[in-house]
Motif scaffolding. Structure first.
Motif, PDB file in Angstrom:
ATOM      1  N   ASN A   1       0.839  -1.190   0.000  1.00 49.37           N
ATOM      2  CA  ASN A   1       0.000   0.000   0.000  1.00 49.37           C
ATOM      3  C   ASN A   1       0.877   1.245   0.000  1.00 49.37           C
ATOM      4  O   ASN A   1       2.105   1.163   0.175  1.00 49.37           O
ATOM      5  N   CYS A   2       0.248   2.408  -0.161  1.00 51.39           N
ATOM      6  CA  CYS A   2       1.020   3.645  -0.199  1.00 51.39           C
ATOM      7  C   CYS A   2       0.168   4.818   0.266  1.00 51.39           C
ATOM      8  O   CYS A   2      -1.017   4.912  -0.086  1.00 51.39           O
ATOM      9  N   ILE A   3       0.775   5.716   1.060  1.00 59.93           N
ATOM     10  CA  ILE A   3       0.126   6.968   1.446  1.00 59.93           C
ATOM     11  C   ILE A   3       0.983   8.111   0.922  1.00 59.93           C
ATOM     12  O   ILE A   3       2.218   8.062   0.994  1.00 59.93           O
ATOM     13  N   ASN A   4       0.342   9.127   0.385  1.00 58.81           N
ATOM     14  CA  ASN A   4       1.016  10.210  -0.322  1.00 58.81           C
ATOM     15  C   ASN A   4       0.435  11.545   0.119  1.00 58.81           C
ATOM     16  O   ASN A   4      -0.785  11.699   0.197  1.00 58.81           O
ATOM     17  N   ILE A   5       1.289  12.520   0.434  1.00 57.77           N
ATOM     18  CA  ILE A   5       0.823  13.895   0.632  1.00 57.77           C
ATOM     19  C   ILE A   5       1.235  14.682  -0.598  1.00 57.77           C
ATOM     20  O   ILE A   5       2.421  14.784  -0.927  1.00 57.77           O
ATOM     21  N   ASP A   6       0.234  15.211  -1.319  1.00 56.49           N
ATOM     22  CA  ASP A   6       0.512  15.693  -2.667  1.00 56.49           C
ATOM     23  C   ASP A   6      -0.678  16.499  -3.173  1.00 56.49           C
ATOM     24  O   ASP A   6      -1.825  16.089  -2.975  1.00 56.49           O
TER      25      ASP A   6
ATOM     26  N   VAL B   1      -6.692   3.454   5.891  1.00 56.72           N
ATOM     27  CA  VAL B   1      -6.871   2.763   4.610  1.00 56.72           C
ATOM     28  C   VAL B   1      -5.682   1.857   4.313  1.00 56.72           C
ATOM     29  O   VAL B   1      -5.847   0.728   3.843  1.00 56.72           O
ATOM     30  N   VAL B   2      -4.468   2.339   4.584  1.00 56.88           N
ATOM     31  CA  VAL B   2      -3.268   1.624   4.135  1.00 56.88           C
ATOM     32  C   VAL B   2      -2.611   0.765   5.214  1.00 56.88           C
ATOM     33  O   VAL B   2      -1.772  -0.083   4.907  1.00 56.88           O
ATOM     34  N   ASN B   3      -2.991   0.960   6.470  1.00 60.98           N
ATOM     35  CA  ASN B   3      -2.234   0.353   7.566  1.00 60.98           C
ATOM     36  C   ASN B   3      -2.671  -1.079   7.892  1.00 60.98           C
ATOM     37  O   ASN B   3      -2.385  -1.587   8.972  1.00 60.98           O
TER      38      ASN B   3
ATOM     39  N   SER C   1       4.692  -0.129  12.446  1.00 62.11           N
ATOM     40  CA  SER C   1       5.638  -1.138  11.987  1.00 62.11           C
ATOM     41  C   SER C   1       5.432  -1.482  10.515  1.00 62.11           C
ATOM     42  O   SER C   1       6.287  -2.111   9.888  1.00 62.11           O
ATOM     43  N   ASN C   2       4.285  -1.056   9.938  1.00 59.86           N
ATOM     44  CA  ASN C   2       3.999  -1.350   8.534  1.00 59.86           C
ATOM     45  C   ASN C   2       4.662  -0.378   7.559  1.00 59.86           C
ATOM     46  O   ASN C   2       4.678  -0.635   6.353  1.00 59.86           O
TER      47      ASN C   2
END
Length: 335
Positions: free
Chosen positions: A169-174, A252-254, A296-297
């Protein structure tokens, strides 16, 4: 190390670090405690007690291939002396980090013709994936500084191929979703390519700018069930506090391993490929990295699109990058 020589990989030596570190009596700087490599290999990294490997990317081909500004090649040189001259103390011990070096990839584009730039971006994908794969194979956490957001693809792919499920998964601030069509590689479609090729599972975005994402882009996000919170919802309409938005997207991603992407385009008045006069604050960016890293993820940190060479105060851009790296390392103390 030899296999990367023809790709302009510059290994950072202990002597290089010493020359960039301003030692001072009664103080211990990061540059005095950080670890370096004898060669770039899994074996050399395994011999180090450091948990994090810091890597510099010198390229702005990806942003130019997306009709953006040059300048992202300059982030590493601005970052390095600022980072090495932070204090090593009870909050952040430099020995937790290993500094690998940097790779200069701008030579892959021999013209500014769009097709040439996009073909060069694809070559960069292959090289960076190989380099980052080496770091993951050594069970280290990559911290990647510089270059365009095209390199999100390599960060995601390298982490994914070292994950049992083959995807992360991926989290992005953008301000931008970077989910443009598969039209040839550039900084605006790293996530859509990673999704299409099966390396990206869940994708979440904090601070999307409503005026800078097309309806087609928004429809693509809806179709792929990408979660996002807009800048306007957080800061203009004030429907949600910033930290609440970060926590919402982290939920959502964790549920599995995820990468942390920070596009410096998101930060107000910071020199970048698509600098904005209206964005998150420096403090918000630091909060995002801290909260996102506190799991830890979290499997890598990528700081991209900063363009200090376009700034009247490039050292300030470098200092911000150093703060963000320190925030990430400190957020991981319990993991």
């Amino acid at each position: 190390m030899e296999k990367f020589n023809n790709m302009a990989f510059q290994l950072i030596t202990s002597e290089d670090i010493r020359q960039l570190t301003a030692e001072r009596a009664g103080e211990t700087k990061i540059g005095e405690t950080i670890q370096s490599l004898s060669d770039f290999s899994v074996e050399a990294m395994n011999a180090s007690s450091a948990r994090f490997v810091t890597l510099g990317i010198k390229e702005d081909i990806g942003p130019r291939a997306n009709l953006g500004r040059a300048g992202a090649h300059s982030a590493w040189e601005a970052f390095l002396p600022k980072f090495l001259n932070m204090q090593s103390n009870r909050f952040f011990n430099g020995s937790d980090c290993l500094i690998a070096g940097s790779i200069d990839l701008n030579g892959f584009a021999n013209s500014n013709e769009l097709g040439n730039l996009r073909a060069a971006t694809s070559k960069i994908d292959q090289i960076l994936t190989e380099i980052l794969n080496t770091i993951h194979q050594a069970k280290k956490i990559p911290i990647v500084i510089g270059g365009g957001h095209n390199n999100s693809y390599s960060n995601i792919k390298a982490a994914a191929i070292n994950h049992p499920k083959g995807k992360i998964n991926c989290i992005n601030i953008d301000p931008h979703a970077d989910f443009r069509p598969l039209e040839g590689r550039h900084s605006g479609n790293g996530f859509s390519y990673a999704f299409e090729e099966g390396y990206l599972n869940k994708y979440a975005i904090v601070g999307l700018h409503e005026g800078y994402n097309s309806e087609n882009m928004l429809n693509a996000l809806d179709e792929k069930k990408v979660s996002f919170t807009t800048f306007e919802d957080i800061f203009i309409r004030e429907n949600m506090a910033f930290i609440s938005a970060v926590e919402k997207e982290l939920r959502v991603v964790n549920d599995g391993q995820y990468g942390i992407e920070v596009d410096l385009d998101a930060v107000e008045n910071i020199a970048s490929s698509a600098q904005t006069p209206s964005g998150v604050s420096v403090t918000n960016a630091r909060q995002f990295v801290h909260h996102s890293g506190s799991s830890s993820n979290a499997c890598y940190l990528h700081l991209c699109e900063a363009a200090p060479s376009l700034s009247a105060h490039p050292d300030q851009v470098g200092k911000l990058l150093a703060y963000l790296v320190a925030d990430f390392v400190k957020s991981r103390k319990n993991y």
